[in-house]
Design a protein around this motif. Sequence first.
Motif, short mmCIF file in Angstrom:
data_model
loop_
_atom_site.label_atom_id
_atom_site.label_comp_id
_atom_site.label_asym_id
_atom_site.label_seq_id
_atom_site.Cartn_x
_atom_site.Cartn_y
_atom_site.Cartn_z
N ASN A 180 0.86 -1.19 0.00
CA ASN A 180 0.00 0.00 0.00
C ASN A 180 0.90 1.24 0.00
N HIS A 181 0.80 2.03 -1.05
CA HIS A 181 1.60 3.25 -1.23
C HIS A 181 1.49 4.20 0.00
N LEU A 182 0.31 4.21 0.63
CA LEU A 182 0.08 5.13 1.75
C LEU A 182 0.90 4.73 2.97
N GLY A 239 3.61 3.22 2.63
CA GLY A 239 4.96 3.56 2.16
C GLY A 239 5.34 4.97 2.60
N HIS A 240 4.48 5.95 2.31
CA HIS A 240 4.79 7.33 2.68
C HIS A 240 5.04 7.46 4.19
N VAL A 241 4.21 6.78 4.99
CA VAL A 241 4.39 6.85 6.45
C VAL A 241 5.74 6.22 6.83
N THR A 286 8.65 12.71 -1.52
CA THR A 286 7.97 12.43 -2.78
C THR A 286 8.13 10.94 -3.10
N ASP A 287 7.47 10.49 -4.16
CA ASP A 287 7.42 9.05 -4.43
C ASP A 287 8.81 8.44 -4.63
N ASN A 288 9.03 7.30 -4.00
CA ASN A 288 10.31 6.58 -4.09
C ASN A 288 10.04 5.12 -3.78
ZN ZN Z 1 2.92 9.29 -3.23
#
Ligand code: ZN
Length: 333
Positions: A112-114, A116-118, A298-300
């Motif tokens: 889950n990308h979300l 990921g950000h956390v 940002t996205d990584n």
């Molecule tokens: Zn993102």
Amino acid sequence: MCLMKVLALESSCDETAVAIIEDGLLLSSQISSQIDIHKRFGGVVPEIAARKHLEIIDRMVSRSLEEADLDIKEIDVFASTMGPGLVGSLLIGLSFAKGMAIAMNKPFVGVNHLFGHVYANFLKYPLLKPPFMVLLVSGGHTEILVLKDLDRIELVGKTRDDAAGEAFDKIARLLGLGYPGGPAIQEAAEKGQAKYPFPRPLREKGNFDFSFSGLKTSVLYFMKKNPLASVYDVAASAQEAIVDSLVTKVFEAAESLHLHEIAFAGGVASNSLLRERARVQSEVSGIKAYFPPVDLCTDNAAMIALVAYEKAKRGLFSPLSTNAVPYLTLDFF
Ligand code: ZN
Ligand code: KG4
């Protein structure tokens, strides 16, 4: 002790990214941004984004293995973002990761990308422990959350309309500042003064929701009425309104829930005014504020690899039938 090597792909929007971690330690993180391609259209064109991911993903994987000085046979787990995001873009990373898992006869983990950000915060602060408060602010999300446990997020408040990043992008477009709007507004704001009082809605105590669509409309009407106003001053005032709403509410939420730490996450968390205001509020309130390094906001794929590692440690592997889920929600770890 088994040293588990995880290779993860991230392709949910306009960044193609590959990372490798070994037992939580980052060995490689490669990011290729498509911003220059989408810039001329004023936003991400989903069809082009998917094609561009497909064109370079194999080379990005080779580059990442080279950087980590590993052979693909040494990878133990293959992972990829499975959502939320643009379906065509998600499918490229997901299919490529599943393909590698099948070819190498290794497990696959959908992330889950979300989360990921956390988790980007753990790459910088490995000793940070849940529960703590999170402000997740990206192009598609604006949420106040509690990371209850490594695999469990609770929602405290969210935007009722536009996400904070979306507000930056839409206002930048309106002001002719280009794409992506966040960095463009930040740069323009440095040359101006926040002298216009744009709205900060839903300010009642105990209300942890946001609303940013009214701000965009206010800026639009203001520019129509004041065509000679400095774009720099308007950018600074809009940025001030967004950052003020975010910082005020997340600190109030942390206080009301008796949480002493706030981790910031997502692309908007790289905003320099947000970082500065959170630092000041942190000193005033005694609540600690954590920010991932700008390139991990940002996205990584490093953040995706770390979630995959935690899932793999718990034996939470994903079936090869796993599909892209464009609207994946926070209850999926
Ligand atoms: Zn993102
Ligand atoms: O997390 P992210 O890279 O992608 C999503 O998952 O959405 O976030 C992208 C968003 C964009 O809306 C962009 O304008 C915003 O993050 N952003 C910023 C800054 N850098 C990126 N917003 C404000 N200030 C910045 N410096």
